[in-house]
Design a protein around this motif. Structure first.
Motif, PDB file in Angstrom:
ATOM      1  N   ALA A  59       0.871  -1.194  -0.020  1.00  9.83           N
ATOM      2  CA  ALA A  59       0.038  -0.055  -0.164  1.00  9.83           C
ATOM      3  C   ALA A  59       0.798   1.249  -0.008  1.00  9.83           C
ATOM      4  N   GLN A  60       2.368   1.262   0.544  1.00  9.03           N
ATOM      5  CA  GLN A  60       3.044   2.276   0.682  1.00  9.03           C
ATOM      6  C   GLN A  60       3.535   2.742  -0.788  1.00  9.03           C
ATOM      7  N   ALA A  61       3.183   2.127  -1.641  1.00  3.42           N
ATOM      8  CA  ALA A  61       3.452   2.210  -3.332  1.00  3.42           C
ATOM      9  C   ALA A  61       2.429   3.341  -3.755  1.00  3.42           C
ATOM     10  N   SER A  62       1.505   3.393  -3.050  1.00  2.00           N
ATOM     11  CA  SER A  62       0.361   4.404  -3.273  1.00  2.00           C
ATOM     12  C   SER A  62       1.093   5.823  -3.813  1.00  2.00           C
ATOM     13  N   ALA A  63       2.246   5.994  -3.188  1.00  2.00           N
ATOM     14  CA  ALA A  63       3.157   7.358  -3.632  1.00  2.00           C
ATOM     15  C   ALA A  63       3.232   7.440  -4.937  1.00  2.00           C
ATOM     16  N   GLN A  64       3.279   6.386  -5.862  1.00  5.87           N
ATOM     17  CA  GLN A  64       3.307   6.410  -7.354  1.00  5.87           C
ATOM     18  C   GLN A  64       2.246   7.302  -7.813  1.00  5.87           C
ATOM     19  N   PHE A  65       1.022   7.218  -7.043  1.00  2.00           N
ATOM     20  CA  PHE A  65      -0.158   8.003  -7.704  1.00  2.00           C
ATOM     21  C   PHE A  65      -0.689   9.095  -6.858  1.00  2.00           C
ATOM     22  N   ASP A  66       0.349   9.735  -6.193  1.00  2.00           N
ATOM     23  CA  ASP A  66       0.256  10.787  -5.426  1.00  2.00           C
ATOM     24  C   ASP A  66       0.789  12.079  -6.284  1.00  2.00           C
ATOM     25  N   PRO A  67       0.055  12.765  -6.973  1.00  2.00           N
ATOM     26  CA  PRO A  67       0.591  14.004  -8.022  1.00  2.00           C
ATOM     27  C   PRO A  67       1.454  14.671  -7.206  1.00  2.00           C
ATOM     28  N   ASP A  68       1.405  14.887  -5.881  1.00  2.00           N
ATOM     29  CA  ASP A  68       2.155  15.966  -5.282  1.00  2.00           C
ATOM     30  C   ASP A  68       3.267  15.403  -4.434  1.00  2.00           C
ATOM     31  N   TYR A  69       3.584  14.269  -4.597  1.00  2.00           N
ATOM     32  CA  TYR A  69       4.506  13.586  -3.516  1.00  2.00           C
ATOM     33  C   TYR A  69       5.812  14.112  -3.808  1.00  2.00           C
ATOM     34  N   VAL A  70       6.430  14.379  -2.752  1.00  2.00           N
ATOM     35  CA  VAL A  70       7.579  15.228  -2.781  1.00  2.00           C
ATOM     36  C   VAL A  70       8.959  14.637  -2.801  1.00  2.00           C
ATOM     37  N   LEU A  71       8.954  13.179  -2.616  1.00  2.00           N
ATOM     38  CA  LEU A  71      10.078  12.459  -2.947  1.00  2.00           C
ATOM     39  C   LEU A  71      10.343  11.846  -4.206  1.00  2.00           C
ATOM     40  N   ARG A  72       9.596  12.473  -5.222  1.00  2.00           N
ATOM     41  CA  ARG A  72       9.701  12.048  -6.652  1.00  2.00           C
ATOM     42  C   ARG A  72      10.107  13.394  -7.522  1.00  2.00           C
ATOM     43  N   PRO A  73      11.128  13.191  -8.357  1.00  2.00           N
ATOM     44  CA  PRO A  73      11.626  14.482  -9.119  1.00  2.00           C
ATOM     45  C   PRO A  73      10.499  14.575 -10.226  1.00  2.00           C
ATOM     46  N   LYS A  74      10.249  15.860 -10.474  1.00  2.00           N
ATOM     47  CA  LYS A  74       9.316  16.172 -11.260  1.00  2.00           C
ATOM     48  C   LYS A  74       9.667  16.905 -12.726  1.00  2.00           C
ATOM     49  N   SER A  75       9.312  16.684 -13.659  1.00  2.00           N
ATOM     50  CA  SER A  75       9.907  17.451 -14.816  1.00  2.00           C
ATOM     51  C   SER A  75       9.730  18.820 -14.908  1.00  2.00           C
ATOM     52  N   GLY A  76      10.867  19.574 -15.096  1.00  2.00           N
ATOM     53  CA  GLY A  76      10.813  21.047 -14.900  1.00  2.00           C
ATOM     54  C   GLY A  76      11.072  21.783 -13.466  1.00  2.00           C
ATOM     55  N   GLU A  77      11.118  20.926 -12.454  1.00  2.00           N
ATOM     56  CA  GLU A  77      11.206  21.366 -11.072  1.00  2.00           C
ATOM     57  C   GLU A  77      12.626  20.960 -10.495  1.00  2.00           C
ATOM     58  N   VAL A  78      12.974  21.837  -9.782  1.00  2.00           N
ATOM     59  CA  VAL A  78      14.397  21.570  -9.110  1.00  2.00           C
ATOM     60  C   VAL A  78      14.295  20.452  -8.270  1.00  2.00           C
ATOM     61  N   TRP A  79      15.153  19.335  -8.451  1.00  2.00           N
ATOM     62  CA  TRP A  79      15.428  18.217  -7.448  1.00  2.00           C
ATOM     63  C   TRP A  79      16.495  18.327  -6.390  1.00  2.00           C
ATOM     64  N   PHE A  80      16.202  17.925  -5.157  1.00  2.00           N
ATOM     65  CA  PHE A  80      17.381  18.143  -4.212  1.00  2.00           C
ATOM     66  C   PHE A  80      18.542  17.083  -4.083  1.00  2.00           C
ATOM     67  N   GLY A  81      18.277  16.041  -4.930  1.00  2.00           N
ATOM     68  CA  GLY A  81      19.459  15.101  -5.036  1.00  2.00           C
ATOM     69  C   GLY A  81      20.621  15.681  -6.057  1.00  2.00           C
ATOM     70  N   SER A  82      21.584  14.902  -6.216  1.00  2.00           N
ATOM     71  CA  SER A  82      22.698  15.463  -7.104  1.00  2.00           C
ATOM     72  C   SER A  82      22.610  15.491  -8.372  1.00  2.00           C
ATOM     73  N   GLY A  83      23.240  16.285  -9.216  1.00  2.00           N
ATOM     74  CA  GLY A  83      23.525  16.542 -10.523  1.00  2.00           C
ATOM     75  C   GLY A  83      24.906  16.894 -10.695  1.00  2.00           C
ATOM     76  N   LYS A  84      24.965  18.054 -11.208  1.00  2.00           N
ATOM     77  CA  LYS A  84      26.102  18.528 -11.333  1.00  2.00           C
ATOM     78  C   LYS A  84      26.704  18.841  -9.851  1.00  2.00           C
ATOM     79  N   GLU A  85      26.084  19.265  -8.971  1.00  2.00           N
ATOM     80  CA  GLU A  85      26.345  19.528  -7.677  1.00  2.00           C
ATOM     81  C   GLU A  85      25.545  18.623  -6.626  1.00  2.00           C
ATOM     82  N   PRO A  86      26.251  18.345  -5.300  1.00  2.00           N
ATOM     83  CA  PRO A  86      25.626  17.392  -4.530  1.00  2.00           C
ATOM     84  C   PRO A  86      24.182  17.622  -4.264  1.00  2.00           C
ATOM     85  N   THR A  87      23.492  18.836  -4.460  1.00  2.00           N
ATOM     86  CA  THR A  87      22.244  18.990  -4.334  1.00  2.00           C
ATOM     87  C   THR A  87      21.785  20.066  -5.416  1.00  2.00           C
ATOM     88  N   GLY A  88      20.720  19.744  -5.985  1.00  2.00           N
ATOM     89  CA  GLY A  88      20.055  20.952  -6.888  1.00  2.00           C
ATOM     90  C   GLY A  88      19.493  22.205  -6.173  1.00  2.00           C
TER      91      GLY A  88
END
Lengths: 166, 140
Positions: free
Chosen positions: A48-77
């Protein structure tokens, strides 16, 4: 998490079972499942915890066009402020302290669930290594396509004083 | 296979090694299916440089899910009525986890039989990572 439509699908169940290292064929083999007491594929107990996949606003999923707090060029976005400090990114909304499930029946492919949040408690505790620990409870009711309550979930999250201060 | 009240007594235990040498890839798999993409669990650079941890660590829910495998193998599929845990210690790549259920009560409710279980999962050093409980419907 509030979710308007969580379709329970066989492939998702198979992949979820693999991801918790559970090779039980009840999660992937319809022919085998038909020979069991349950009689059909069901979902693993924590699915049931996988319902996160269907929560449009779930904060722990990167979203297209939005800054993500995980690493890319830098350790955090997330841009850190000039004063430095340990902030910028934090740890993604605190940590999971407890999780409880009550099963009214087990999920099966074809179920279409909704998840509704109920108000939970909040409390504070002194941490062992100093600093305040802030706990908050999240209660989620999962109902099926007939409006029947199938799973009641209660999660407890914890944040430390330091993270919030920074 | 399901449990039968007549073959059970308080204090009975069931243990399983639920993961041996937990891989980082397993953490990535769990992120992918659960939808919890918190970089703490897959992004070493973020986990060390930003969050200040020694490295990535497992989702609590991954440990709970792996512990559930021990429970369903013991009580049978579709038999759990309750399952709850507290995450007491982090689980790191390379850890091996052993999950144990201990019978704490056998009871009858509305003509049905149930077993209450204490649940504990420890790492390779014997340190608890999860403590909790479960209940399951059993045969008479």
């Amino acid at each position: 998490m509030a979710v308007e439509r969580f379709p329970v699908e066989a492939t998702h169940i198979m992949m979820f079972a693999r991801s918790v290292a559970d090779p039980n064929p009840i999660y992937s083999d319809a022919e085998y499942a038909a020979t069991t007491e349950v009689g059909r594929i069901i979902a693993p107990p924590t699915f049931a915890q996988a319902s996160a996949q269907f929560d449009p606003d779930y904060v722990l999923r990167p979203k297209s066009g939005e800054v993500w707090f995980g690493s890319g060029k830098e350790p955090t976005g997330i841009k850190r402020d000039a004063s430095g400090g340990s902030g910028g990114g934090g740890n993604g909304g605190g940590l999971h302290a407890e999780q409880h499930f009550e099963y009214h029946r087990h999920l099966t492919p074809g179920d279409v669930l909704t998840a509704t949040n109920l108000p939970g408690k909040a409390w504070e505790k002194e941490g062992k290594r100093g600093g305040k620990l802030m706990f908050s409870e999240f209660i989620t009711e999962y109902r099926d396509q007939n409006g029947e309550l199938v799973i009641t979930a209660r999660g407890v999250g914890v944040r430390t004083g330091q993270v919030v201060e920074s | 296979m399901s449990l039968s009240q007549k073959n059970l007594k308080v204090g009975d235990t069931h243990s399983e090694l639920v993961i041996d040498d937990l891989s980082r890839t397993q953490l990535v798999m769990y992120a992918g299916t659960s939808g919890d993409y918190n970089p703490l669990h897959s992004d070493d650079l973020y986990a060390t440089k930003v969050a200040g941890y020694p490295g990535v660590f497992a989702h609590g829910m991954l440990s709970m899910g792996m512990t559930a495998k021990m429970l369903t193998n013991y009580v049978g599929d579709g038999r759990l009525t309750k399952y709850g845990v507290r995450f007491v210690r982090q689980v790191w790549p390379g850890d091996s986890l052993t999950a144990t259920a201990t019978v704490t009560a056998l009871r009858e409710e509305g003509g049905q039989h149930f077993v209450d279980l204490d649940v504990a999962t420890v790492n390779q050093s014997g340190e608890p990572v999860i403590t909790g409980y479960a209940a399951a419907r059993i045969d008479p």
